[in-house]
Scaffold this motif. Structure first.
Motif, PDB file in Angstrom:
ATOM      1  N   ILE A   1      -1.148  -0.564  -3.110  1.00  0.00           N
ATOM      2  CA  ILE A   1      -0.223  -0.649  -1.987  1.00  0.00           C
ATOM      3  C   ILE A   1       0.528   0.660  -1.839  1.00  0.00           C
ATOM      4  O   ILE A   1       1.056   1.201  -2.822  1.00  0.00           O
ATOM      5  N   ASP A   2       0.593   1.152  -0.610  1.00  0.00           N
ATOM      6  CA  ASP A   2       1.379   2.344  -0.309  1.00  0.00           C
ATOM      7  C   ASP A   2       2.829   1.919  -0.082  1.00  0.00           C
ATOM      8  O   ASP A   2       3.131   1.244   0.911  1.00  0.00           O
ATOM      9  N   PRO A   3       3.744   2.281  -0.989  1.00  0.00           N
ATOM     10  CA  PRO A   3       5.139   1.841  -0.851  1.00  0.00           C
ATOM     11  C   PRO A   3       5.846   2.442   0.358  1.00  0.00           C
ATOM     12  O   PRO A   3       6.924   1.968   0.754  1.00  0.00           O
ATOM     13  N   HIS A   4       5.243   3.467   0.939  1.00  0.00           N
ATOM     14  CA  HIS A   4       5.852   4.132   2.091  1.00  0.00           C
ATOM     15  C   HIS A   4       5.218   3.692   3.414  1.00  0.00           C
ATOM     16  O   HIS A   4       5.425   4.325   4.440  1.00  0.00           O
ATOM     17  N   ALA A   5       4.467   2.601   3.367  1.00  0.00           N
ATOM     18  CA  ALA A   5       3.820   2.094   4.580  1.00  0.00           C
ATOM     19  C   ALA A   5       4.865   1.645   5.597  1.00  0.00           C
ATOM     20  O   ALA A   5       5.927   1.136   5.222  1.00  0.00           O
ATOM     21  N   PRO A   6       4.592   1.813   6.893  1.00  0.00           N
ATOM     22  CA  PRO A   6       5.517   1.342   7.926  1.00  0.00           C
ATOM     23  C   PRO A   6       5.747  -0.162   7.815  1.00  0.00           C
ATOM     24  O   PRO A   6       4.792  -0.920   7.590  1.00  0.00           O
ATOM     25  N   PRO A   7       6.982  -0.611   7.948  1.00  0.00           N
ATOM     26  CA  PRO A   7       7.281  -2.044   7.817  1.00  0.00           C
ATOM     27  C   PRO A   7       6.493  -2.919   8.783  1.00  0.00           C
ATOM     28  O   PRO A   7       6.111  -4.040   8.441  1.00  0.00           O
ATOM     29  N   ASP A   8       6.236  -2.410   9.999  1.00  0.00           N
ATOM     30  CA  ASP A   8       5.493  -3.222  10.959  1.00  0.00           C
ATOM     31  C   ASP A   8       4.043  -3.420  10.532  1.00  0.00           C
ATOM     32  O   ASP A   8       3.441  -4.462  10.784  1.00  0.00           O
ATOM     33  N   VAL A   9       3.476  -2.419   9.854  1.00  0.00           N
ATOM     34  CA  VAL A   9       2.108  -2.540   9.354  1.00  0.00           C
ATOM     35  C   VAL A   9       2.055  -3.565   8.223  1.00  0.00           C
ATOM     36  O   VAL A   9       1.159  -4.410   8.163  1.00  0.00           O
ATOM     37  N   ALA A  10       3.038  -3.497   7.313  1.00  0.00           N
ATOM     38  CA  ALA A  10       3.099  -4.453   6.213  1.00  0.00           C
ATOM     39  C   ALA A  10       3.269  -5.873   6.742  1.00  0.00           C
ATOM     40  O   ALA A  10       2.634  -6.813   6.253  1.00  0.00           O
ATOM     41  N   ALA A  11       4.112  -6.031   7.753  1.00  0.00           N
ATOM     42  CA  ALA A  11       4.336  -7.354   8.344  1.00  0.00           C
ATOM     43  C   ALA A  11       3.069  -7.869   9.019  1.00  0.00           C
ATOM     44  O   ALA A  11       2.757  -9.063   8.941  1.00  0.00           O
ATOM     45  N   ALA A  12       2.334  -6.975   9.673  1.00  0.00           N
ATOM     46  CA  ALA A  12       1.090  -7.370  10.332  1.00  0.00           C
ATOM     47  C   ALA A  12       0.056  -7.831   9.308  1.00  0.00           C
ATOM     48  O   ALA A  12      -0.672  -8.805   9.533  1.00  0.00           O
ATOM     49  N   CYS A  13      -0.002  -7.150   8.178  1.00  0.00           N
ATOM     50  CA  CYS A  13      -0.929  -7.548   7.113  1.00  0.00           C
ATOM     51  C   CYS A  13      -0.565  -8.912   6.553  1.00  0.00           C
ATOM     52  O   CYS A  13      -1.430  -9.754   6.308  1.00  0.00           O
ATOM     53  N   ALA A  14       0.731  -9.128   6.335  1.00  0.00           N
ATOM     54  CA  ALA A  14       1.187 -10.413   5.806  1.00  0.00           C
ATOM     55  C   ALA A  14       0.873 -11.540   6.774  1.00  0.00           C
ATOM     56  O   ALA A  14       0.468 -12.634   6.360  1.00  0.00           O
TER      57      ALA A  14
END
Length: 247
Positions: A35-48
């Motif tokens: 996991i890239d800890p610096h990933a954009p929050p919207d990208v992380a939310a989309a994955c979830a």
């Protein structure tokens, strides 16, 4: 006999030299997630939101390998900007909380039970229990007996009776109809005994999580010593786990 020797000479040795030599799996294999800890929050939310197993926590930037079926949906949604799957097959853990990860996994050998290595270091007999599995995890365990993996060369074998076993290997989501049989098999295994959970179904219920017909996690029924995630875990994952935890 001469024909047997001739065929043996022509075919050569078919057995993998692992662990003496490193094994590299095919590029399409999905192993340990990073996991890239610096990933954009919207990208992380989309994955979830896209994860069919609800295995991703976008706020903590973690993925639960116990729930994950390694389908790769999150990697495709993120296009490599959040989660990527490596070819590292060493993903088994001794503690369930270690399944929730940002990508780093503790070395299994450092967390193995020392007395297990003393007891079973040269001979480990296991009884496999399919508790309503789909046969994927079962097949990738059975393949360890083939000449390529040759599990028996390490002193590890699958046996027919729990009374001859040092522990049980459980696969499947543990359906209501299989629960009693599983517990009876466990009780029939003489102490000291080990319990190994293989596959996301056994670890968390897998795709059947939430159903009243299954048990969500073998550890809710029995004390589990080794957790092997995957859907199904690759044979190399199973082999690595057994060798590093017991040998």
């Amino acid at each position: 006999m001469l024909n047997v020797l001739k065929n043996r000479f022509e075919q050569g040795c078919k057995t993998s030299r692992y662990p003496k030599e490193t094994v590299k799996l095919l590029p399409r294999y999905r192993g340990r997630p990073e996991i890239d800890p610096h990933a954009p929050p919207d990208v992380a939310a989309a994955c979830a939101a896209a994860c069919p197993q609800a295995a991703i926590d976008p706020s903590a930037m973690t993925i639960d390998m116990g729930r994950c079926v390694f389908c790769g949906t999150c990697e495709r949604v993120a296009k490599g900007r959040f989660i990527t799957f490596t070819q590292d097959f060493a993903i088994a853990v001794a503690e369930k909380e270690h399944l929730v990860t940002t990508g780093s996994i503790p070395a299994l050998a450092d967390h193995s039970r020392g007395h297990f290595k003393k007891l079973f270091g040269r001979s480990l007999q296991l009884r496999q229990v399919s508790a309503a599995g789909c046969n994927a995890c079962e097949a990738d365990l059975n393949v360890l007996a083939t000449p390529f993996f040759d599990l028996a060369r390490f002193g590890i074998n699958f046996v027919a009776s729990p009374r001859h076993a040092d522990g049980i290997v459980v696969t499947g989501p543990i359906s209501r109809n299989m629960k009693t049989a599983l517990l009876q098999t466990y009780e029939a295994t003489p102490e000291p005994r080990v319990v190994i959970a293989v596959g996301s179904c056994t670890l968390s219920g897998g795709p059947f999580r939430g159903s009243k017909e299954i048990t969500e996690g073998l550890d809710s029924l029995l004390p589990v010593d080794l957790f092997i995630p995957g859907c199904p875990p690759h044979p190399m994952t199973n082999l690595h786990a057994l060798l590093n935890f017991f040998k």
